[in-house]
Design a protein around this motif. Structure first.
Motif, PDB file in Angstrom:
ATOM      1  N   PRO A 272      13.172  10.465  66.448  1.00  0.00           N
ATOM      2  CA  PRO A 272      14.205  11.026  65.569  1.00  0.00           C
ATOM      3  C   PRO A 272      13.688  12.260  64.832  1.00  0.00           C
ATOM      4  O   PRO A 272      12.533  12.294  64.393  1.00  0.00           O
ATOM      5  CB  PRO A 272      14.501   9.883  64.593  1.00  0.00           C
TER       6      PRO A 272
ATOM      7  N   PHE B  15      16.204   2.416  60.945  1.00  0.00           N
ATOM      8  CA  PHE B  15      16.606   3.110  62.167  1.00  0.00           C
ATOM      9  C   PHE B  15      17.529   2.230  63.000  1.00  0.00           C
ATOM     10  O   PHE B  15      17.445   0.993  62.972  1.00  0.00           O
ATOM     11  CB  PHE B  15      15.365   3.486  62.993  1.00  0.00           C
TER      12      PHE B  15
ATOM     13  N   GLU C   6      16.906   4.307  68.165  1.00  0.00           N
ATOM     14  CA  GLU C   6      15.776   4.987  67.534  1.00  0.00           C
ATOM     15  C   GLU C   6      14.545   4.076  67.470  1.00  0.00           C
ATOM     16  O   GLU C   6      13.411   4.532  67.708  1.00  0.00           O
ATOM     17  CB  GLU C   6      16.167   5.442  66.126  1.00  0.00           C
TER      18      GLU C   6
END
Length: 521
Positions: free
Chosen positions: A355, A395, A399
């Motif tokens: 990310p 997340f 992710e």
């Protein structure tokens, strides 16, 4: 061909050591052009060093650095010889790392009745040394010892012995445990605690003291890092008393004292056993101003005893006037975060699927600040540091899958086993510090670069962050940065090997600045 040329100049090879003889035998099939031989002999008699020059071309800079084979420019050799002759007429001159013989040849000319002793471990360099001595007709009064200087035993000498030269610089990483123990134990005989981190050139100072008698003199040129670093403290103590330091000439970092290396040089002069006379110190901006090492400011010896960093004596900081304060009164200075493995934690292709929120724009090299100048306005040119929080629950599933895949790869690279990772609460969480309003470089061959961190970049441990202790206006910060860049010099830092000047956080905090109201008036 260099070996064959040296052997041809030496002539009688019965004097060679076993290692030299082996080189000579391997090259005995090579024939030397007599015209070329005559030209080399003529160049040697004219004061040149064609053999040494050829050696420097034949060996790579990396090879020579690993062996400590850095040959000294003529102006330095001449100045050191001038100083020796101003002190005494020695009966013997010893060069502990003779190389091709630049100091030996200069000594032979300066002191025509002195015995010459050259110590050199490299058999090829020893052959060149013998060749140069033979051409000058000094083979009969010269002794060449092809061995480690630390093993040398010298016969008694009625007159004064002068020790002179450029001791080889070899880092402690390449010094065996036997010699590190020797260094510490022999220093202990003088009541001095010595560190195993010392380089080989410091070993040569110690061995010189062990070989010398009261009244013997010497001058060595070395890298200057021992003036400040902790492992140089043993030599600093030795110079105050036992070795009898007389003068210290520190060459400017811009002076190429050791061609092919980035190193700041210091010439140390001593008379064994001297404990009373002041020591002379000076900073030398150019080779032309060496002046036979005759200049300098006299400093009482007790100041050297109480000062831990000798570069401050050579380059005393500006006096603290009533209108100044220390920078630390307004700022806390912190070195940037250590990643433990920059190749893992500085984002590259291996981090493409992570990310963007955990790839943080950061100052990762000094050049980032130097190129930005006084204002770092944009993060576009900066690299990203991967800073993963300890808790991955924030997340989403996609992710988390990519982060876990990255961490699995990082483990295969040993990222979880580094010293830094093993001492973090969570091995994968770098923990970058908050953005500092001002950033500065801390190690270079130049003064620190102070930069306003307008874009809010983070920084790793190649830079320091300056954090205000109280709220300061953008105008005050900008004015301070401009003042620091104009007024802070390398004199306030400490010199390390390679000619680098380093500023620790506390040294930045101790910088004297005008009061902020004066700056912003």
């Amino acid at each position: 061909m260099l070996i064959a040329m040296s052997c041809a100049l030496v002539g009688d090879l019965t004097c060679l050591s076993d290692s030299e003889r082996k080189l000579a035998k391997a090259n005995q099939h090579l024939s030397i052009d007599q015209n070329e031989l005559a030209q080399v002999r003529q160049a040697i008699l004219a004061g040149d060093d064609p053999l040494g020059d050829a050696f420097l071309q034949m060996r790579t800079a990396l090879q020579r650095r690993s062996d400590g084979a850095v040959y000294t420019p003529a102006p330095i050799v001449e100045s050191m010889m001038s100083w020796l002759s101003s002190q005494a007429t020695p009966a013997r001159v010893v060069d502990p790392g003779a190389g091709s013989g630049r100091f030996m040849i200069a000594a032979g000319k300066k002191f025509p009745h002195a015995a010459l002793v050259g110590v050199e471990m490299d058999p090829l360099a020893a052959l060149m040394l013998r060749a140069n001595l033979q051409v000058h007709g000094w083979a009969e009064r010269a002794t060449v010892l092809v061995q480690d200087y630390r093993n040398v035993k010298l016969p008694a000498c009625r007159g004064i012995t002068a020790f002179v030269g450029n001791p080889p610089y070899v880092r402690h990483h390449d010094i065996g445990e036997f010699w590190k123990h020797w260094y510490a134990s022999r220093f202990a005989e003088f009541g001095i605690k010595a560190s195993g981190l010392a380089g080989l050139h410091l070993h040569f100072f110690l061995q010189t003291r062990l070989l010398a008698k009261q009244g013997d003199i010497g001058a060595f040129i070395t890298s200057a890092e021992w003036l400040d670093v902790n492992y140089g403290s043993a030599l600093r103590h030795l110079l105050i008393d036992e070795l009898g330091g007389l003068a210290l000439h520190v060459l400017s970092p811009t002076v190429e004292a050791f061609p092919g290396t980035a190193s700041t040089a210091a010439i140390t002069c001593f008379r064994v056993g001297e404990t009373q006379v002041p020591m002379r110190v000076r900073s030398v901006p150019t080779l032309e101003l060496l002046n036979g090492l005759s200049k300098g400011q006299e400093i009482a010896r007790d100041k050297f005893q109480t000062q831990k960093r000798w570069s401050i004596i050579v380059h005393p900081p500006a006096s603290h006037t009533s209108g100044e304060i220390e920078l630390g009164e307004f700022f806390r200075v912190h070195r940037g975060q250590v990643t433990g493995a920059n190749n893992i934690w500085i984002a590259g292709e291996h981090a493409a699927k992570l990310p963007d929120s955990i790839k943080i724009a950061s100052v990762t090299k000094a050049r980032d600040l130097i190129d930005a100048g006084e204002n770092l306005k944009c993060t576009q040119a900066l690299r990203r540091v991967i800073d993963i929080p300890a808790d991955l629950d924030e997340f989403d599933r996609h992710e988390q899958r990519n982060i876990n895949a990255f961490l699995a790869w990082a483990r295969t690279q040993g990222a979880d086993r580094s010293y830094t990772a093993q001492h973090r609460k969570t091995w994968w969480s770098v923990g970058l510090k908050d953005p500092a309003p001002i950033l500065c470089t801390y190690m270079a061959r130049r003064p620190p670069q102070f930069t306003l961190n307008i874009c809010g970049a983070r920084h790793i441990n190649i830079a320091h962050g300056l954090y205000p202790r109280q709220q300061l206006s953008p105008e005050a910060l900008a004015t301070l940065v401009a003042w620091l860049n104009k007024n802070v010099s390398t004199d306030s830092g400490r010199t390390y090997s390679g000619g680098l000047t380093k500023f620790e956080p506390k040294e930045i905090e101790r910088l004297h600045i005008p009061r902020l109201e004066t700056l912003t008036a």
